[in-house]
Structures are given as C-alpha cells and as structure tokens.
Write an enzyme that holds these catalytic residues in place. Structure first.
Site, PDB file in Angstrom:
ATOM      1  N   THR A 100       4.836  92.148  26.178  1.00  0.00           N
ATOM      2  CA  THR A 100       6.060  92.282  25.378  1.00  0.00           C
ATOM      3  C   THR A 100       7.092  93.160  26.087  1.00  0.00           C
ATOM      4  O   THR A 100       8.248  92.753  26.271  1.00  0.00           O
ATOM      5  CB  THR A 100       5.696  92.928  24.007  1.00  0.00           C
ATOM      6  N   VAL A 101       6.684  94.365  26.502  1.00  0.00           N
ATOM      7  CA  VAL A 101       7.657  95.303  27.083  1.00  0.00           C
ATOM      8  C   VAL A 101       8.092  94.837  28.479  1.00  0.00           C
ATOM      9  O   VAL A 101       9.291  94.849  28.803  1.00  0.00           O
ATOM     10  CB  VAL A 101       7.077  96.740  27.118  1.00  0.00           C
ATOM     11  N   LYS A 142       2.556 111.089  21.480  1.00  0.00           N
ATOM     12  CA  LYS A 142       4.004 111.265  21.655  1.00  0.00           C
ATOM     13  C   LYS A 142       4.378 112.735  21.441  1.00  0.00           C
ATOM     14  O   LYS A 142       5.268 113.254  22.104  1.00  0.00           O
ATOM     15  CB  LYS A 142       4.746 110.350  20.683  1.00  0.00           C
ATOM     16  N   GLY A 198       9.131  97.730  20.237  1.00  0.00           N
ATOM     17  CA  GLY A 198       9.737  96.398  20.357  1.00  0.00           C
ATOM     18  C   GLY A 198      10.160  96.097  21.773  1.00  0.00           C
ATOM     19  O   GLY A 198      10.460  96.988  22.574  1.00  0.00           O
TER      20      GLY A 198
END
Ligand code: HSE
Length: 390
Positions: free
Chosen positions: A10-11, A193, A290
């Site tokens: 996806t990325v 993160k 996304g």
C-alpha cells in the site's frame, strides 16, 4: 536522484504514484529506478526485482525507501543501505522504534540521511515539526491520538452506539485494523510511535519496557455511555512528559471534556500536541495512515534530503533521564465487577458507583504506573480504566 523502493504494498505504491504523477519543480530530478517485491508473480514492471542486493549494491541508487514493515530483514537492509552510503527513508515504526539510535549513528558516520516522518502519524508533518520547535524551545510535553484504528473504534462507539466487537469488525473490513488487530487495540502501535516521538523530543533513549501501556480491548458500550452522560469522550492517548532529569511515557485511554479538541477528532484521524516554552501549545491534525498520506510523508522526506544536499542533521539521544510516573497522574475511572478488587485497593478508591449493573470506581489522584499495576491482575476479567484529563 535515483531511488530504490524496498516493498511495493500500500505505502510503496503510494510513493510510486506520487513520484510518477507530480510535476512540481521538486520532482525534476527524482526517479524510481528499482522496486523490491517478495513474489515472482508481482514482477509486473521491468524495474521490479525480487533480489534486494540489486538495490542495495546499485551504485546509481542514492536513496532507499524501506516500506516492507516488520523488523527482519528490514533492519539488515537499512543497515546495508546506510553503510553503502545511501540515504534511507522509512515508514516502518517497528524497526525505527527498535533501532533508532543505531540507524541515526550509522547514517551520520556514513555521511547520509536517515528519515522516518511517515513512521509516526502518517501524513502529518509531525517529526519535522517537532524538530522545528526544538530549534528554539525545550520540548517538555508531547501527546496525542497516534493510532487511527483505535480512534475509529472509539468514535463510532460514541457516535453510533456500536459495541466494541461489532465496530472492530467494521474497522477490519475497511482495512484500518489488521486481521490480528492486537497492535492497534492493545496499544502496541501507538506505543512505538510514542517511543520514537519521546526519544526525539527529550533527546534520550526510551526503553520499550519503561512505557506503561493499556489499550482499549476491554472497553464496553456501558463505559462509553457513562462518559457521554458526564459530557466527556474517551480517546486512546500516547503521552510523554519531561521535567528536569525525569520523564514519563505512557499509553492509556484518557477521558476528555467534550469541548476539548481531542474529543472532536473523528474516524481514523490523528492529532498530536507539542509544548514548547516560547511557542506554547501546537496541534497537528490529519490522516495518520493510508496509501497517499503516508506516501506523501515519505516523498517529503525524499525532497528534504535532496534539498539539504549533504548538510546533515546530527540527532542525539544523550540525555540520561529516569522514569518518573508521577509526571502523568490523575483520577481514574475503573470498571470491574469483582468485589475482591475493592477490598484489595480501598486505599486508592475515592468513590464507588453503579452503572447498568456494573461496578465503577473513581480513584483518588494516582500515577499512571500505579494504575496499570493495579489493573494487571484483572485484565482477563475485563477491567477497563481511563484517566480523567485535568
Ligand atoms: N494501524 C495504524 C493506525 C496504521 O491505525 O494508525 C498507521 O500506523
């Protein structure tokens, strides 16, 4: 600049699409020369290979983008690329959280860059903003919603009245949550993160084991209804604080009054806050995941590397800070239907309530470590807790 892509999921395909379809002046000199995929059947273009060495040993490739995910072989490929004097850009928070200091040092020693904007809060310019704030200010606090899946679940439970399992299934259908969603709902993704963010913000090494983590796996509709009745909204929050030579980093659900900006963050969006002495409070909001938002953050890193032209940043993690959980303290909401809990923890309980047949306890002001340790024994019995934001 010729680029090699390690990974074309996806990325990776987002990065390729942005590079191919953007015509601003920054793209005149960017070319994707080779792309690594796992399976022979995915070799759908001439530039695609299944041999990583074709990228890592290609003298024409100046920059490698690692978007494979996971720790191995991502770690080995990143190290080899840096030692072969190629700059590296990655979105892979697992490998960055585990090897941030080593990658940073190796890049600096080899005169190349190591950038990872996309690894925290996807498309939000978070790392670069943090570094910009640090050019003037000491950063004493960072916190935010750094996981879109958990926010999607909590937002839909709050607004649409879903039960946890129902909305988790929808999050999986939408492709937000993984098929094994533990990393998202147990707080592992957001913890990584936070580890990256706190290390940079406070210029220290943050060991994973020093971060107290409690996710949203045990939340129920009844908890959400309680928060709604008191005009509040619960969010899964990563928080890091520093005071003198002490720091605290914690992941836990936090109850915000509805007028707070965090309470209004919808769907799978992220928000991050930075405090600096002269700038005060800064907030950054946007898509934390996304194809195109994450691809965008990677391409911004690539452009930054081209722009700095060898003027390297020397990031350091030399501060020796000790963990002090009292930096993150507050009153907690606890739901657990077990009389033993009350007997064992009477010293921290301020108030006992009943809500739809459930026992609710509001604690005195306690620190985040005490809360997590208190809950540990009751996790399997479905305990849920959240801290009231002051
Ligand atoms: N699973 C992550 C999230 C993806 O939901 O935020 C981006 O890191």
């Amino acid at each position: 600049m010729k680029i090699g892509l390690l990974g074309f999921g996806t990325v990776g395909s987002g990065v390729y699409e942005i590079v191919k379809s953007t015509s601003t002046c920054f793209f005149d000199d960017i070319e994707v020369k080779k792309i690594l995929v796992k399976d022979e059947k995915d070799k759908v273009m001439d530039i695609i290979t299944t041999d990583a060495e074709e990228i890592l040993n290609d003298k024409e490739i100046d920059l490698v983008v690692e978007v494979m995910g996971g720790i191995h072989p991502a770690y080995e490929y990143i190290m080899k690329a840096l030692k072969n004097k190629k700059s590296v850009v990655t979105a892979n928070k697992a490998v960055v959280a585990a090897y941030l200091k080593e990658f940073t040092k190796t890049a600096y020693e080899n005169g190349v860059s190591f950038e990872y904007e996309a690894s925290v809060c996807g498309g939000i310019p978070w790392i670069k903003s943090l570094e910009k704030v640090k050019r003037i200010d000491e950063v004493t606090e960072v916190y935010g919603i750094f996981n879109g899946t958990s926010n999607f679940i909590l937002d839909n439970m709050t607004k649409e009245g879903y039960e946890f399992q129902e909305i988790l299934k929808k999050a999986q259908e939408k492709g937000y949550a993984e098929s094994d969603p533990s990393a998202d709902i147990d707080g592992i993704d957001i913890m990584r993160k936070l580890l990256i963010t706190s290390s940079l913000a406070f210029e220290c090494e943050v060991p994973e084991k020093e971060i107290d983590v409690f996710g949203i796996r045990n939340i129920q509709k009844t908890d959400i209804e309680y928060f709604k009745n008191i005009k509040c909204t619960v969010k899964l929050i990563a928080a890091g604080k520093k005071y003198e030579d002490k720091y605290c980093a914690v992941v836990e659900p936090v109850i915000f009054k509805n007028e707070r900006i965090e309470a209004a963050v919808p769907q799978n969006f992220n928000i991050g806050t930075i405090y600096g002495k002269t700038i005060g409070e800064l907030k950054f909001y946007g898509q934390g995941a996304g194809k195109l938002p994450t691809g965008n953050a990677i391409v911004q890193d690539i452009i930054d590397i081209i722009e700095v032209k060898g003027k390297l940043k020397e990031r350091k993690f030399e501060n020796k800070l000790t963990k002090d959980s009292s930096l993150v303290s507050g009153k907690y909401y606890i739901r657990i239907n077990n009389e033993e809990f009350e007997k064992e923890n009477s010293d921290i309980i301020e108030k006992k309530l009943e809500n739809s047949g459930n026992l609710i306890y509001i604690t005195k002001k306690i620190d985040c470590y005490t809360m997590r340790k208190t809950a540990e024994k009751y996790i399997k019995e479905g305990i849920f807790y959240a801290r009231f934001e002051d």
